[in-house]
Scaffold this motif. Structure first.
Motif, mmCIF file in Angstrom:
data_model
loop_
_atom_site.group_PDB
_atom_site.id
_atom_site.type_symbol
_atom_site.label_atom_id
_atom_site.label_comp_id
_atom_site.label_asym_id
_atom_site.label_seq_id
_atom_site.Cartn_x
_atom_site.Cartn_y
_atom_site.Cartn_z
ATOM 1 N N GLN A 6 58.525 14.166 -6.392
ATOM 2 C CA GLN A 6 58.616 15.624 -6.341
ATOM 3 C C GLN A 6 58.438 16.119 -7.769
ATOM 4 O OE1 GLN A 6 62.512 15.437 -4.419
ATOM 5 N NE2 GLN A 6 61.607 16.588 -2.718
ATOM 6 N N MET A 7 57.449 16.971 -7.975
ATOM 7 C CA MET A 7 57.132 17.470 -9.311
ATOM 8 C C MET A 7 57.301 18.981 -9.352
ATOM 9 S SD MET A 7 53.588 15.484 -10.057
ATOM 10 C CE MET A 7 53.353 13.799 -9.518
ATOM 11 N N ASN A 8 58.061 19.424 -10.320
ATOM 12 C CA ASN A 8 58.210 20.850 -10.608
ATOM 13 C C ASN A 8 57.626 21.088 -11.986
ATOM 14 O OD1 ASN A 8 59.773 21.713 -8.270
ATOM 15 N ND2 ASN A 8 61.340 20.362 -9.108
ATOM 16 N N VAL A 9 56.664 22.005 -12.059
ATOM 17 C CA VAL A 9 56.010 22.305 -13.327
ATOM 18 C C VAL A 9 56.647 23.564 -13.912
ATOM 19 C CG1 VAL A 9 53.816 22.773 -14.475
ATOM 20 C CG2 VAL A 9 53.872 21.283 -12.459
ATOM 21 N N ARG A 10 57.049 23.470 -15.176
ATOM 22 C CA ARG A 10 57.704 24.598 -15.850
ATOM 23 C C ARG A 10 57.061 24.807 -17.226
ATOM 24 N NH1 ARG A 10 61.396 25.313 -12.199
ATOM 25 N NH2 ARG A 10 62.947 23.820 -11.524
ATOM 26 N N ILE A 11 55.937 25.507 -17.209
ATOM 27 C CA ILE A 11 55.272 25.855 -18.464
ATOM 28 C C ILE A 11 55.965 27.102 -19.016
ATOM 29 C CG2 ILE A 11 53.099 26.561 -19.536
ATOM 30 C CD1 ILE A 11 51.642 25.073 -17.255
ATOM 31 N N PRO A 12 56.426 27.062 -20.257
ATOM 32 C CA PRO A 12 57.106 28.234 -20.820
ATOM 33 C C PRO A 12 56.217 29.480 -20.773
ATOM 34 C CG PRO A 12 57.356 26.332 -22.256
ATOM 35 C CD PRO A 12 56.367 25.943 -21.203
ATOM 36 N N LEU A 13 56.816 30.624 -20.517
ATOM 37 C CA LEU A 13 56.068 31.874 -20.408
ATOM 38 C C LEU A 13 55.337 32.231 -21.698
ATOM 39 C CD1 LEU A 13 58.587 34.033 -18.349
ATOM 40 C CD2 LEU A 13 56.519 32.862 -17.538
ATOM 41 N N ASP A 14 55.861 31.793 -22.846
ATOM 42 C CA ASP A 14 55.225 32.128 -24.117
ATOM 43 C C ASP A 14 54.228 31.051 -24.585
ATOM 44 O OD1 ASP A 14 57.105 30.194 -24.682
ATOM 45 O OD2 ASP A 14 57.898 31.194 -26.465
ATOM 46 N N PHE A 15 53.943 30.065 -23.714
ATOM 47 C CA PHE A 15 52.983 29.018 -24.066
ATOM 48 C C PHE A 15 51.579 29.616 -24.080
ATOM 49 C CE2 PHE A 15 50.391 25.192 -23.208
ATOM 50 C CZ PHE A 15 50.896 24.351 -24.192
ATOM 51 N N ASP A 16 50.734 29.162 -24.997
ATOM 52 C CA ASP A 16 49.363 29.658 -25.122
ATOM 53 C C ASP A 16 48.612 29.548 -23.788
ATOM 54 O OD1 ASP A 16 46.290 28.751 -25.833
ATOM 55 O OD2 ASP A 16 47.043 30.326 -27.169
ATOM 56 N N LEU A 73 50.064 17.554 -17.794
ATOM 57 C CA LEU A 73 51.181 18.495 -17.698
ATOM 58 C C LEU A 73 52.545 17.809 -17.737
ATOM 59 C CD1 LEU A 73 49.814 21.031 -15.047
ATOM 60 C CD2 LEU A 73 50.131 21.405 -17.502
ATOM 61 N N TYR A 74 52.570 16.502 -17.956
ATOM 62 C CA TYR A 74 53.823 15.748 -17.968
ATOM 63 C C TYR A 74 54.909 16.381 -18.848
ATOM 64 C CZ TYR A 74 57.191 12.051 -18.863
ATOM 65 O OH TYR A 74 58.349 11.349 -19.010
ATOM 66 N N PRO A 75 54.578 16.860 -20.057
ATOM 67 C CA PRO A 75 55.643 17.428 -20.896
ATOM 68 C C PRO A 75 56.346 18.640 -20.268
ATOM 69 C CG PRO A 75 53.679 17.002 -22.198
ATOM 70 C CD PRO A 75 53.299 16.814 -20.752
ATOM 71 N N PHE A 76 55.720 19.240 -19.258
ATOM 72 C CA PHE A 76 56.275 20.438 -18.627
ATOM 73 C C PHE A 76 56.815 20.173 -17.224
ATOM 74 C CE2 PHE A 76 52.745 21.651 -21.423
ATOM 75 C CZ PHE A 76 53.459 22.364 -22.376
ATOM 76 N N MET A 77 56.949 18.905 -16.862
ATOM 77 C CA MET A 77 57.352 18.554 -15.501
ATOM 78 C C MET A 77 58.774 18.033 -15.432
ATOM 79 S SD MET A 77 54.121 16.542 -13.914
ATOM 80 C CE MET A 77 52.540 17.316 -13.652
ATOM 81 N N GLU A 78 59.421 18.413 -14.350
ATOM 82 C CA GLU A 78 60.667 17.773 -13.935
ATOM 83 C C GLU A 78 60.302 16.987 -12.681
ATOM 84 O OE1 GLU A 78 63.409 20.940 -13.279
ATOM 85 O OE2 GLU A 78 63.410 21.530 -15.379
ATOM 86 N N MET A 79 60.677 15.710 -12.630
ATOM 87 C CA MET A 79 60.277 14.861 -11.515
ATOM 88 C C MET A 79 61.476 14.152 -10.906
ATOM 89 S SD MET A 79 56.867 12.971 -12.822
ATOM 90 C CE MET A 79 55.851 13.718 -14.064
ATOM 91 N N GLU A 80 61.351 13.916 -9.612
ATOM 92 C CA GLU A 80 62.310 13.081 -8.897
ATOM 93 C C GLU A 80 61.501 12.045 -8.133
ATOM 94 O OE1 GLU A 80 65.535 13.505 -5.315
ATOM 95 O OE2 GLU A 80 65.321 15.180 -6.725
#
Length: 96
Positions: A6-16, A73-80
């Protein structure tokens, strides 16, 4: 060995934004490469979220780890990660 991830992607809103689009393009290319190789067997979008549920078919936990950490996108993922095995009642012989 099958695994559900299970992958949740969380790219910060202020990311380029341009860099985010570049990473998403590379992520799709990497996903399709792994799918063609038979490693990423299934992917389903989680409705209403930037998330997915995927099934991987790998030789080992180490291989799965290497695949997951290779995703752009690994740096922005939370995984289970959940290991899976064939259910004895399954009609599908390819469920290893």
């Amino acid at each position: 060995m099958l695994a559900m991830v299970q992958m949740n992607v969380r790219i910060p809103l202020d990311f380029d934004k341009q860099e985010a689009e570049r990473l998403k393009t590379h992520e799709k290319q990497r996903f399709q490469e792994l799918q063609r190789a038979g490693k990423w067997r299934h992917i389903w979008r989680v409705v209403g979220r930037y998330a997915n549920v995927s099934i991987f078919d790998v030789e080992s936990n180490s291989e799965l780890h290497d695949i997951l950490t290779s995703l752009p996108l690994y740096p922005f993922m939370e995984m289970e990660v959940t290991p899976l095995c064939r259910h004895p009642s399954s009609l599908h012989e390819d469920d290893r």
